[in-house]
Design an enzyme around this catalytic site. Sequence first.
Site, PDB file in Angstrom:
ATOM      1  N   TYR A 235      -4.901 -61.620  14.670  1.00 33.19           N
ATOM      2  CA  TYR A 235      -5.020 -61.543  13.211  1.00 33.19           C
ATOM      3  C   TYR A 235      -6.466 -61.702  12.758  1.00 33.19           C
ATOM      4  O   TYR A 235      -7.365 -61.646  13.473  1.00 33.19           O
ATOM      5  CB  TYR A 235      -4.349 -62.715  12.834  1.00 33.19           C
TER       6      TYR A 235
ATOM      7  N   LYS B 209      -8.945 -63.440  18.440  1.00 28.95           N
ATOM      8  CA  LYS B 209      -8.588 -64.157  17.222  1.00 28.95           C
ATOM      9  C   LYS B 209      -6.923 -63.776  17.436  1.00 28.95           C
ATOM     10  O   LYS B 209      -6.162 -63.198  16.846  1.00 28.95           O
ATOM     11  CB  LYS B 209      -9.018 -63.566  15.917  1.00 28.95           C
TER      12      LYS B 209
ATOM     13  N   GLU C 290     -16.925 -75.126  19.116  1.00 25.85           N
ATOM     14  CA  GLU C 290     -16.705 -74.838  17.471  1.00 25.85           C
ATOM     15  C   GLU C 290     -16.031 -75.832  17.265  1.00 25.85           C
ATOM     16  O   GLU C 290     -15.580 -76.717  17.667  1.00 25.85           O
ATOM     17  CB  GLU C 290     -16.248 -73.347  17.767  1.00 25.85           C
TER      18      GLU C 290
ATOM     19  N   LEU D  23     -14.721 -68.365  18.806  1.00 24.99           N
ATOM     20  CA  LEU D  23     -14.755 -67.153  17.969  1.00 24.99           C
ATOM     21  C   LEU D  23     -16.079 -66.721  17.468  1.00 24.99           C
ATOM     22  O   LEU D  23     -16.642 -67.598  16.958  1.00 24.99           O
ATOM     23  CB  LEU D  23     -13.537 -67.506  16.886  1.00 24.99           C
TER      24      LEU D  23
HETATM   25  N1  PMP Z   1     -13.734 -70.428  14.958  1.00 21.88           N
HETATM   26  C1  PMP Z   1     -12.167 -70.476  14.819  1.00 21.88           C
HETATM   27  C2  PMP Z   1     -11.548 -70.914  16.017  1.00 21.88           C
HETATM   28  C3  PMP Z   1     -11.739 -69.953  13.508  1.00 21.88           C
HETATM   29  O1  PMP Z   1     -10.437 -70.243  13.428  1.00 21.88           O
HETATM   30  C4  PMP Z   1     -12.598 -69.530  12.480  1.00 21.88           C
HETATM   31  C5  PMP Z   1     -12.211 -68.944  11.249  1.00 21.88           C
HETATM   32  N2  PMP Z   1     -10.815 -69.147  10.855  1.00 21.88           N
HETATM   33  C6  PMP Z   1     -13.862 -69.443  12.740  1.00 21.88           C
HETATM   34  C7  PMP Z   1     -14.517 -69.786  13.871  1.00 21.88           C
HETATM   35  C8  PMP Z   1     -14.984 -68.857  11.595  1.00 21.88           C
HETATM   36  O2  PMP Z   1     -14.905 -67.540  11.689  1.00 21.88           O
HETATM   37  P1  PMP Z   1     -15.336 -66.704  10.368  1.00 21.88           P
HETATM   38  O3  PMP Z   1     -16.476 -67.266   9.899  1.00 21.88           O
HETATM   39  O4  PMP Z   1     -15.144 -65.212  10.878  1.00 21.88           O
HETATM   40  O5  PMP Z   1     -14.057 -66.849   9.415  1.00 21.88           O
END
Ligand code: PMP
Length: 286
Positions: free
Chosen positions: A30, A144, A176, A200
């Site tokens: 996703y 993702k 993270e 991610l």
């Molecule tokens: N890490 C994880 C596990 C996430 O689910 C998300 C966002 N949903 C992020 C980092 C942040 O990514 P982004 O800034 O692209 O939303």
Amino acid sequence: MIYLNGDFMPIEEARIPVLDRGFIFGDGVYEVIPVYSRRPFRLAEHLRRLQHSLDGIRIKNPHSDAEWSGLLEQLIAANESDDQYLYLHITRGVAKRDHAFPKGVAPTVFIMSNPLLTPPQELLATGVAAITASDNRWLRCDIKAISLLPNILLRQMAVDVGAVETMLLREGFMTEGAASNIFVVKDGVLLAPPKNHLMLPGITYDVVLELAAAHDIPYEVREVSEYEVRTAQELLLTSSTKEIMPITRLDGKPVGDGSPGEVFTQLYQLYQNYKVTVMRGDTPAP
Ligand code: PMP
């Protein structure tokens, strides 16, 4: 209005067969894209990450970037809010249950939009609480994937104790958050873990580092130890829907002096200014 496999319809009318591999196996990926004043934010970067996720699980991208862009534009126009977040979901399609990939099956493509509600000023003024937990996810966190069971369980641990996020630690280093990227401010330097298979690659993470570079905020991209996390002056979390938020309590203890710090305040303002230039349609330099 949502989009499902070629048609636009009200979400109540959308139907998925029970043998969809997303439902049976969580076999899909996703993407979440924020939309400000009806303009998708960093669209090219989100579509590039979607391609990386699809490649990672060996699903052929069902659309070109131009086709995605057209679909998203139609969906943005069909929904009420000026600020929205788009959720794109692709599964390996519908087939008799068997772990191995089915042959000749078209992927399922689902897109929905919801109003984007960024964090309220009251929350930004106090900051939020987070807890830590051991990162027990798989070793392809750069994909993702829609199979989010570990992330769900980890974030619920935070919710259960009235906190907002769970910071993940793997072998003594911070990876993270359960649903965000995390930055640490230590000795006045913004520290970010390097993008690899353990996290991610956040789109907001990239924006924050670009803003830091462009505005002479000292930063380093390198592994961040648990010790540095626990002795940090500031902790920040970032995501497309939460933007940038200060974490002011970790495991029940204050972070720094327990209130949002200078680096947060500066980056938050820079991010808001950057957004405005994007909304105006300028091609912004950070
Ligand atoms: N890490 C994880 C596990 C996430 O689910 C998300 C966002 N949903 C992020 C980092 C942040 O990514 P982004 O800034 O692209 O939303």
